[in-house]
Write a protein that holds these residues in place. Structure first.
Motif, PDB file in Angstrom:
ATOM      1  N   TYR A  54     -50.666  33.435 -23.450  1.00 18.51           N
ATOM      2  CA  TYR A  54     -51.271  34.746 -23.704  1.00 18.51           C
ATOM      3  C   TYR A  54     -52.114  35.197 -22.515  1.00 18.51           C
ATOM      4  O   TYR A  54     -52.012  36.345 -22.058  1.00 18.51           O
TER       5      TYR A  54
ATOM      6  N   LYS B 137     -49.889  44.908 -22.824  1.00 15.67           N
ATOM      7  CA  LYS B 137     -49.273  44.904 -24.152  1.00 15.67           C
ATOM      8  C   LYS B 137     -48.929  46.318 -24.608  1.00 15.67           C
ATOM      9  O   LYS B 137     -49.810  47.160 -24.819  1.00 15.67           O
TER      10      LYS B 137
ATOM     11  N   SER C 180     -61.313  30.775 -29.653  1.00 18.14           N
ATOM     12  CA  SER C 180     -60.542  31.930 -29.200  1.00 18.14           C
ATOM     13  C   SER C 180     -61.343  33.223 -29.282  1.00 18.14           C
ATOM     14  O   SER C 180     -61.022  34.196 -28.599  1.00 18.14           O
ATOM     15  N   SER C 181     -62.379  33.227 -30.111  1.00 21.00           N
ATOM     16  CA  SER C 181     -63.129  34.459 -30.367  1.00 21.00           C
ATOM     17  C   SER C 181     -64.162  34.777 -29.300  1.00 21.00           C
ATOM     18  O   SER C 181     -64.770  35.850 -29.329  1.00 21.00           O
TER      19      SER C 181
ATOM     20  N   LEU D  44     -48.389  37.654 -26.850  1.00 23.58           N
ATOM     21  CA  LEU D  44     -48.374  36.488 -27.717  1.00 23.58           C
ATOM     22  C   LEU D  44     -46.974  35.896 -27.779  1.00 23.58           C
ATOM     23  O   LEU D  44     -45.986  36.628 -27.878  1.00 23.58           O
TER      24      LEU D  44
ATOM     25  N   ASN E 259     -60.701  37.828 -29.165  1.00 18.75           N
ATOM     26  CA  ASN E 259     -59.295  37.878 -29.541  1.00 18.75           C
ATOM     27  C   ASN E 259     -59.151  37.757 -31.044  1.00 18.75           C
ATOM     28  O   ASN E 259     -59.781  36.895 -31.666  1.00 18.75           O
ATOM     29  N   GLU E 260     -58.343  38.604 -31.630  1.00 18.04           N
ATOM     30  CA  GLU E 260     -58.115  38.546 -33.069  1.00 18.04           C
ATOM     31  C   GLU E 260     -57.271  37.341 -33.449  1.00 18.04           C
ATOM     32  O   GLU E 260     -57.409  36.788 -34.540  1.00 18.04           O
ATOM     33  N   THR E 261     -56.370  36.928 -32.565  1.00 13.84           N
ATOM     34  CA  THR E 261     -55.521  35.770 -32.836  1.00 13.84           C
ATOM     35  C   THR E 261     -56.308  34.495 -32.608  1.00 13.84           C
ATOM     36  O   THR E 261     -56.965  34.328 -31.585  1.00 13.84           O
ATOM     37  N   LYS E 262     -56.252  33.582 -33.550  1.00 19.91           N
ATOM     38  CA  LYS E 262     -56.927  32.287 -33.423  1.00 19.91           C
ATOM     39  C   LYS E 262     -55.862  31.240 -33.107  1.00 19.91           C
ATOM     40  O   LYS E 262     -54.947  31.007 -33.878  1.00 19.91           O
ATOM     41  N   PHE E 263     -55.995  30.594 -31.941  1.00 25.08           N
ATOM     42  CA  PHE E 263     -54.975  29.656 -31.491  1.00 25.08           C
ATOM     43  C   PHE E 263     -55.170  28.248 -32.033  1.00 25.08           C
ATOM     44  O   PHE E 263     -54.303  27.396 -31.889  1.00 25.08           O
TER      45      PHE E 263
ATOM     46  N   LYS F  23     -50.036  28.092 -26.226  1.00 22.32           N
ATOM     47  CA  LYS F  23     -49.855  29.483 -26.621  1.00 22.32           C
ATOM     48  C   LYS F  23     -51.005  30.352 -26.114  1.00 22.32           C
ATOM     49  O   LYS F  23     -50.805  31.516 -25.744  1.00 22.32           O
TER      50      LYS F  23
ATOM     51  N   ARG G  97     -60.935  43.313 -25.108  1.00 23.69           N
ATOM     52  CA  ARG G  97     -59.615  42.777 -25.407  1.00 23.69           C
ATOM     53  C   ARG G  97     -58.919  42.351 -24.112  1.00 23.69           C
ATOM     54  O   ARG G  97     -59.128  42.952 -23.051  1.00 23.69           O
TER      55      ARG G  97
END
Length: 494
Positions: A130, A482, A416-417, A136, A116-120, A126, A451
């Motif tokens: 997701y 998405k 998250s990665s 998100l 995931n590109e987003t780091k929580f 959150k 993804r």
């Protein structure tokens, strides 16, 4: 100087991993997948086993080299806190402590490269939002959950059995956090007709499925008709109002379930053999745990048994949860090795028994079982886990972390990665692993990175739902994946 992975280096590493794997959105995928108007489903029902808190994939589904505790060892030297064990699938290994699940891996697929590109960072809720919705937070609308989307799109398998059933979560709106959590298992803008049918504790049944003592069903029906008349719900102009129709639909569904297979499913303690019920129960007791206050006994396992019976009764989507609480359960910020052993002993036997039970009854082929958590785990970057200087343990190599005691020994950082998921039945391959992660920190995917929207698209495809299925809210389409851009990972499907 602190030795840590800089933002630039972290991004370069991630990009290199993706490029090295040749990520062109799953080369094996059919380019026309999204244009298909109707898919042939491989699964009729889905049991989603939800284990929130963030499972350490390196000690379970994606084991790394076992590195025993040694006072003063560096965080960068810690790869795994348990040995790897063989499974019933050739060449597939799991972490020690889940021997029962290992025995059924010849029937399952492990996805080891979800990224995931987003780091929580420290924010579990959150990340859970997701995972459960594919979007998100915030999205600008009330986002429907995965279960609600399946229920709305496919409808009921049996006319008297709810399409979306949720087992194991207490119905409690006493604080904002629980209200937020309920948002992402709910129907979102779909409305109350697509809300989950909540079953907090399987062993307690549901009193609402039984009439008041000594009341016969024909009398109950007369009462319901009387309610219609005195409230004006028999008037045509009221019956045509959407809110009224939703209300009456709920009332009718509740009455129908009193005579439905749902009620019968709760009789498992009477109908099932004692040895089978025992096989669904954990191998650990409250007195064996570090934290005795966080123990649900047989609640999770009995939830899985009830899920199997509900599939037999005609349920479409059932989610069974091992409840989340901060710093408890799978959310391990200290004593990671010891607590991982405890948690494995609570879920290993029940999960494996569900797979065996479904297979023995001929249900696994058409029932997809999916096991998820919100993110993986890595080494902490500071002695007090969760207190990372920049909020992200995954950006650090652990070179500057000294593990001084067994309390610090374990995977206490949020990751998250890198995450792993399991699938059994329902058209997925058997005895198969997809993706690979690095053997040293940071343990990013190095082969076939995936993804989340594409994982969701793959599950939807198995159920016969195109990834670009949408419903209109506020005058615009809102998709089940998405932006409708999820691409099924055909390499996971048989």
């Amino acid at each position: 100087m602190q030795n840590k992975v800089t933002r630039r280096k972290f991004i370069q590493t991630s990009v290199a991993a993706v490029a090295g794997a040749g990520l062109c959105r799953y080369a094996s995928a059919d380019a026309s997948t999204k244009a298909v108007a109707k898919l042939t489903p491989k699964a009729d029902a889905l049991i989603h086993i939800w284990l929130p808190g963030g499972i350490a994939q390196t000690d379970t589904w994606d084991p790394k080299q076992f590195t025993p505790f040694r006072a003063g060892m560096k965080g960068s030297e810690l790869f795994g806190t348990c040995e790897a064990i063989p499974t019933s699938a050739d060449g597939i290994f799991l972490g020690k402590g889940i021997e029962n699940i290992a025995s059924v891996m010849n029937k399952g697929t492990i996805l080891r490269s979800l990224t995931n590109e987003t780091k929580f960072g420290a924010i579990h809720l959150k990340a859970q939002y997701y995972m459960q919705t594919g979007y998100l937070f915030p999205t600008g609308v009330k986002t429907p959950s995965f279960g609600a989307a399946v229920g709305r799109t496919l409808g009921r398998r049996h006319p008297q059995v709810p399409a979306y059933i949720y087992i194991g979560r207490d119905i409690d709106t006493s604080d904002e956090e629980k209200l937020f959590i309920s948002e992402y298992i709910g129907p979102g803008f779909y409305g109350v007709n697509y809300a989950p049918f909540m079953i907090p504790d399987p062993a307690k049944g549901l009193s609402t499925l039984n009439a008041v003592a000594r009341m016969k069903m024909d009398r109950l029906d007369r009462r319901q008709e009387y309610l219609r008349s005195i409230t004006g719900l028999t008037e045509p102009e009221l019956q045509s109002a959407n809110k009224v129709k939703d209300y009456m639909k709920i009332m009718e569904d509740a009455r129908a379930m009193m005579d439905s297979p749902v009620k019968k499913a709760f009789d498992y303690l009477k109908d099932e053999k004692a040895e089978l019920i025992k096989a669904y129960e954990p191998e650990v007791g409250a007195n064996d745990l570090l934290d005795k206050s966080y123990y649900y006994g047989s609640r999770f396992g009995h939830g899985l048994l009830l899920a199997r019976r509900l599939v037999e009764a005609g349920a479409r989507y059932i989610q069974v949860e091992y409840q989340y609480a901060p710093f408890k359960g799978w959310d391990m910020h200290e004593n990671g090795r010891t607590r991982m052993i405890e948690m494995k002993r609570q879920v290993d036997r029940p999960i494996a028994q569900l797979i065996k039970d479904l297979a023995q009854r001929g249900l696994l082929e058409r029932t997809l079982v999916m096991i998820t958590t919100e993110f993986g785990r890595t080494i902490a970057s500071a002695p007090a886990a969760g207190k990372e200087p920049d909020g992200f343990a995954e950006r650090h190599t652990g070179e500057d972390l000294v593990i001084e005691s067994e309390k610090m020994y374990g995977f206490h950082g949020h990751f998250s990665s890198g995450n792993s998921l399991l699938f059994f039945g329902g058209g997925f391959k058997q005895g198969f692993v997809y993706g690979k992660t690095a053997n040293h920190h940071p343990m990013l995917p190095v082969e076939n990175p995936v993804r989340l929207e594409d994982v969701h698209a793959t599950v939807y495809k198995a159920l016969g739902i195109p990834a670009d299925t949408s419903y209109v809210t506020e005058g615009r389409p809102f998709y089940v994946t998405k932006d409708g851009k999820g691409v099924p990972i055909n390499g996971l499907l048989a």
